[in-house]
Design an enzyme around this catalytic site. Sequence first.
Site, PDB file in Angstrom:
ATOM      1  N   GLY A   1       0.847  -1.205   0.000  1.00  0.00           N
ATOM      2  CA  GLY A   1       0.000   0.000   0.000  1.00  0.00           C
ATOM      3  C   GLY A   1       0.874   1.245   0.000  1.00  0.00           C
ATOM      4  O   GLY A   1       1.911   1.260   0.643  1.00  0.00           O
TER       5      GLY A   1
ATOM      6  N   ILE B   1       1.450   3.597   6.946  1.00  0.00           N
ATOM      7  CA  ILE B   1       0.644   4.420   7.860  1.00  0.00           C
ATOM      8  C   ILE B   1       0.314   3.637   9.136  1.00  0.00           C
ATOM      9  O   ILE B   1      -0.124   4.221  10.112  1.00  0.00           O
ATOM     10  CB  ILE B   1      -0.671   4.912   7.203  1.00  0.00           C
ATOM     11  N   ASP B   2       0.527   2.315   9.109  1.00  0.00           N
ATOM     12  CA  ASP B   2       0.126   1.489  10.262  1.00  0.00           C
ATOM     13  C   ASP B   2       1.143   1.555  11.406  1.00  0.00           C
ATOM     14  O   ASP B   2       0.810   1.200  12.539  1.00  0.00           O
ATOM     15  CB  ASP B   2      -0.048   0.017   9.838  1.00  0.00           C
TER      16      ASP B   2
ATOM     17  N   ARG C   1      -4.154   7.646   3.574  1.00  0.00           N
ATOM     18  CA  ARG C   1      -2.857   7.359   2.933  1.00  0.00           C
ATOM     19  C   ARG C   1      -2.491   8.397   1.892  1.00  0.00           C
ATOM     20  O   ARG C   1      -1.430   8.304   1.269  1.00  0.00           O
ATOM     21  CB  ARG C   1      -2.921   5.994   2.236  1.00  0.00           C
TER      22      ARG C   1
HETATM   23  O1  F6P Z   1      -1.151  -1.163   5.330  1.00  0.00           O
HETATM   24  C1  F6P Z   1      -1.737   0.041   5.006  1.00  0.00           C
HETATM   25  C2  F6P Z   1      -3.214  -0.105   4.866  1.00  0.00           C
HETATM   26  O2  F6P Z   1      -3.763   1.143   4.525  1.00  0.00           O
HETATM   27  C3  F6P Z   1      -3.928  -0.682   6.082  1.00  0.00           C
HETATM   28  O3  F6P Z   1      -4.111   0.273   7.091  1.00  0.00           O
HETATM   29  C4  F6P Z   1      -5.202  -1.180   5.455  1.00  0.00           C
HETATM   30  O4  F6P Z   1      -5.751  -2.232   6.205  1.00  0.00           O
HETATM   31  C5  F6P Z   1      -4.734  -1.682   4.114  1.00  0.00           C
HETATM   32  O5  F6P Z   1      -3.538  -1.002   3.820  1.00  0.00           O
HETATM   33  C6  F6P Z   1      -5.719  -1.441   2.973  1.00  0.00           C
HETATM   34  O6  F6P Z   1      -5.222  -2.057   1.857  1.00  0.00           O
HETATM   35  P1  F6P Z   1      -5.708  -1.789   0.357  1.00  0.00           P
HETATM   36  O7  F6P Z   1      -5.158  -0.459  -0.056  1.00  0.00           O
HETATM   37  O8  F6P Z   1      -5.126  -2.910  -0.410  1.00  0.00           O
HETATM   38  O9  F6P Z   1      -7.204  -1.754   0.403  1.00  0.00           O
END
Ligand code: F6P
Length: 357
Positions: free
Chosen positions: A11, A135-136, A284
């Site tokens: 991500g 971001i986590d 994000r």
């Molecule tokens: O790891 C970053 C993150 O934004 C998490 O907080 C979230 O669970 C996940 O990615 C979402 O993933 P995607 O962008 O694949 O939906």
Amino acid sequence: MKRIGMLTSGGDCQALNAAMRGVVKTLDHSKEKVEIYGFLDGYKGLIYSKFQMLTGRDFSGILTKGGTILGTSRTPFKTIQDPDENGLNKVDAMKQNYYKLQLDCLVILGGNGTHKTANLLRQQGLNIVTLPKTIDNDLWGTDMTFGFQSAVNIATDAIDCIHTTASSHGRVFIVEVMGHKVGWLTLNAGMAGGADIILLPEIPYDIDKVVDKIEERDKRGSRFTIIAVAEGAISKEDAALSKKEYKKKLEKRALSSVSYELAAEIQKKTGREVRVTVPGHMQRGGSPCPYDRVFASRLGAEAGRLILDNQYGFMVGYKNREIVKVPLEDVAGKLKMVEPDSTIVQEAKLLGISFGD
Ligand code: F6P
């Protein structure tokens, strides 16, 4: 002469560009001649040999730009050693492309999954330097990841906005915050936004305790309650299930996330009007905050230094206010969670914040 491959995987988040710029600026300012190969869309670019040759100029003016100039994608570690749909061995393909381009090293920017694959490539003999993005803020071996502070700002802004409307209407509001299976983002944005209840994956909640807190606020004359809920928050009941049972239950979940389930339960138990807000991927997006610009630039500079010193097999991290290098084998596969008895959680409780436990 050094030939450097670079990729961003998983991500996206804020300050990926700032971090890459930091690496390239540092190399550009050394006496070493450098060639940069930017692989497109994460590990996919390395697997399928999709890259662009870049110069220092390509990294100019991107300090403040969100996203990643290289593009990104998710390439799950779970299946990285399986052949692709055409029978291609992905790990071999990455190695071959690395050697074909005569790279001296790969700079990989990513989170947890990305680090598992980076460590696999290291085990296979490639020279790797990684940078911790997400971001986590859940990467083991670093107190901080870039992207996190920017996301805290956005999630906090969301809670701030909800505060005014919640107080006007006297409603219970749930703000669902990202963070996958960890609660750093929710904990920090929740505290910064003055949430009354914070629910984290690491501290399973009891719905009756959540309701108690809402009713306690009602009795005190507070017309509204703000609940910051991590997307991975889990009830005590569900936490007692086996992983398999919980997965099955999630598959059957009628509502789209834990927040909507909570909202329905709270509404039923209190008769109060409950609303849910999900800022989602906004968290994000956009420009990195000043903290992340500085932090990512520092990490990038240290990664550049490691490359110039031929020191490979490390993630550049941050521990006790120092930029440090952490062996990749120590990082890969481990999560940094919020400790339920950590001082920050204790302090939040002293402030009267309920964790529903
Ligand atoms: O790891 C970053 C993150 O934004 C998490 O907080 C979230 O669970 C996940 O990615 C979402 O993933 P995607 O962008 O694949 O939906």
